[in-house]
Scaffold this motif. Structure first.
Motif, PDB file in Angstrom:
ATOM      1  N   LEU A 211       1.119  -1.309  -0.005  1.00 17.71           N
ATOM      2  CA  LEU A 211      -0.306  -0.073   0.225  1.00 17.71           C
ATOM      3  C   LEU A 211       1.695   1.060   0.170  1.00 17.71           C
ATOM      4  O   LEU A 211       0.894   2.368  -0.904  1.00 17.71           O
ATOM      5  CB  LEU A 211      -0.631  -0.051   1.034  1.00 17.71           C
TER       6      LEU A 211
ATOM      7  N   VAL B 166       2.434   2.037  -3.564  1.00 19.35           N
ATOM      8  CA  VAL B 166       1.669   1.883  -4.924  1.00 19.35           C
ATOM      9  C   VAL B 166       0.676   3.495  -4.501  1.00 19.35           C
ATOM     10  O   VAL B 166       1.079   4.079  -5.221  1.00 19.35           O
ATOM     11  CB  VAL B 166       0.347   1.050  -4.847  1.00 19.35           C
TER      12      VAL B 166
ATOM     13  N   TYR C 130       1.742   6.927  -6.955  1.00 17.84           N
ATOM     14  CA  TYR C 130       0.219   6.943  -7.618  1.00 17.84           C
ATOM     15  C   TYR C 130       0.269   8.818  -6.982  1.00 17.84           C
ATOM     16  O   TYR C 130       0.041   9.712  -8.566  1.00 17.84           O
ATOM     17  CB  TYR C 130      -0.555   6.216  -7.231  1.00 17.84           C
TER      18      TYR C 130
ATOM     19  N   THR D  36       1.769   4.914 -12.440  1.00 19.65           N
ATOM     20  CA  THR D  36       0.216   3.773 -11.968  1.00 19.65           C
ATOM     21  C   THR D  36       1.188   2.142 -12.563  1.00 19.65           C
ATOM     22  O   THR D  36       0.439   1.392 -13.124  1.00 19.65           O
ATOM     23  CB  THR D  36      -0.426   4.376 -12.805  1.00 19.65           C
TER      24      THR D  36
ATOM     25  N   SER E 125       3.165  -0.853 -13.221  1.00 24.48           N
ATOM     26  CA  SER E 125       3.698  -1.473 -12.377  1.00 24.48           C
ATOM     27  C   SER E 125       4.971  -1.897 -11.997  1.00 24.48           C
ATOM     28  O   SER E 125       6.134  -1.937 -11.538  1.00 24.48           O
ATOM     29  CB  SER E 125       3.212  -2.955 -11.904  1.00 24.48           C
TER      30      SER E 125
ATOM     31  N   VAL F   4      -3.412  -4.074  -6.741  1.00 21.97           N
ATOM     32  CA  VAL F   4      -4.249  -3.808  -6.774  1.00 21.97           C
ATOM     33  C   VAL F   4      -5.499  -4.387  -8.015  1.00 21.97           C
ATOM     34  O   VAL F   4      -6.083  -3.385  -7.570  1.00 21.97           O
ATOM     35  CB  VAL F   4      -3.005  -2.437  -7.908  1.00 21.97           C
ATOM     36  N   SER F   5      -4.869  -4.945  -8.250  1.00 20.63           N
ATOM     37  CA  SER F   5      -6.121  -5.579  -9.036  1.00 20.63           C
ATOM     38  C   SER F   5      -7.300  -6.248  -8.002  1.00 20.63           C
ATOM     39  O   SER F   5      -8.520  -6.387  -8.499  1.00 20.63           O
ATOM     40  CB  SER F   5      -6.107  -6.249 -10.614  1.00 20.63           C
TER      41      SER F   5
ATOM     42  N   ILE G 186      -9.972  -2.589  -1.075  1.00 18.41           N
ATOM     43  CA  ILE G 186      -9.188  -1.344  -1.975  1.00 18.41           C
ATOM     44  C   ILE G 186     -10.648  -0.008  -1.128  1.00 18.41           C
ATOM     45  O   ILE G 186     -10.721   1.086   0.045  1.00 18.41           O
ATOM     46  CB  ILE G 186      -8.628  -1.041  -2.548  1.00 18.41           C
TER      47      ILE G 186
END
Length: 303
Positions: free
Chosen positions: A65, A68, A72, A77, A79, A110-111, A117
């Motif tokens: 987290l 990432v 951002y 963005t 990876s 992330v996905s 999230i």
């Protein structure tokens, strides 16, 4: 001529670094570090890990987290680029404690956890509310067009997709005839025949893809008062063709709701149609439900 000490920016050096000292109070990276370590409940990720008794240790969600969110904030963005930053950038090294998650690990994190999230997002809103950073009485709503991974050439109404399918069928028949001619001729045509066979295989795959989509999906209808069919997309049928200042894209309309006091985002959604007047009602309804769920304010839209 005066003498100066030589220097070389390309040289390497072994430097003793305390990672915590790199996260200076008052910086965004320090805020991320403190917030995740002290204010957020990350136990909601625990159910996704099954390595209590065996299996290799996983990267802590707190580490993922931090890198990432910091990436951002810097407009990063990708990876792969986040992984590269963990290898080369001292702030990323400090946030990750000098670990380097593989880009596939970052992308999967992330996905794979959309609901978790969102819960973390709501935890942050509660922190902002308790700190008096939200006014909760006036909001600004705006959107921007975002490209998706769907290709524009796979878009069309059902009639257009059917026509495209028939064109592909005609081309397959033509290629098959040409391939048979090459097979009858001398062996010197073998490379050309192989290329023709590959072309036929590619066309057949495209034909099957369109055919399967038309058999299993329903036409997509617009949002107007008199709904009419809009273009579907075989790759990502939730996305849509949209006109932007840089041309037409296949993507989404990202709509954010911002609290007036400190311009904090309190809601964000992606819509598969370009016209924003259709997004106002669902955005406001989502915002009111979130405020009720978090017990920040009841009947938000009636006050």
């Amino acid at each position: 001529m005066p003498k100066f000490k030589a220097y070389n920016y390309n040289q390497d050096a072994m430097v003793v670094v305390n990672f915590k000292e790199q996260l200076q109070p008052g910086t965004f990276e320090h805020a991320i570090h403190f917030l995740i370590d002290n204010k957020l409940d990350l136990s909601l990720f625990d159910k996704h890990y099954k390595n209590d008794d065996d299996g290799r240790p996983a990267y802590d969600p707190a580490i993922l987290l931090k890198i990432v969110l910091f990436a951002y904030s810097r407009g990063i963005t990708s990876s792969r680029e986040i992984q590269w930053c963990c290898e080369t950038n001292i702030i990323f090294k400090a946030l990750s404690c000098d670990t380097v998650p593989h880009f596939t690990t970052i992308a999967a994190f992330v996905s794979s956890y959309p609901s978790e999230i969102e819960q973390l997002f709501e935890q942050i809103l509660l922190v902002c509310h308790k700190q008096g950073l939200l006014s909760n009485d006036l909001f600004a709503i705006d959107g921007c067009k975002m490209s998706s991974n769907a290709a524009k050439e796979w878009s069309g109404t059902f009639k257009e997709l059917e026509e495209k399918k028939q064109k592909i069928r005609s081309r397959i028949r033509h290629c098959v005839r040409e391939h048979r001619k090459l097979d009858k001729n001398s062996p010197s045509n073998a490379p050309q025949a192989a290329r023709q066979a590959q072309t036929i295989k590619t066309l057949e795959q495209a034909f099957d893809r369109i055919d399967q989509f038309l058999k299993t999906q329903a036409p997509r209808m617009g949002q107007g008062k008199r709904p009419k069919e809009v273009k579907s997309n075989i790759t990502d049928n939730e996305s849509a063709k949209m006109t932007t200042s840089k041309g037409t894209i296949q993507g989404y309309n990202g709509v954010a709701t911002v609290d007036k006091k400190h311009q904090i985002i309190v809601d964000a959604q992606a819509f598969g149609h370009g016209q924003e007047h259709h997004t106002l009602r669902p955005v406001l309804e989502s915002l009111e439900k979130r405020y009720q769920r978090l017990k920040i304010r009841q009947n938000l839209l009636n006050q």
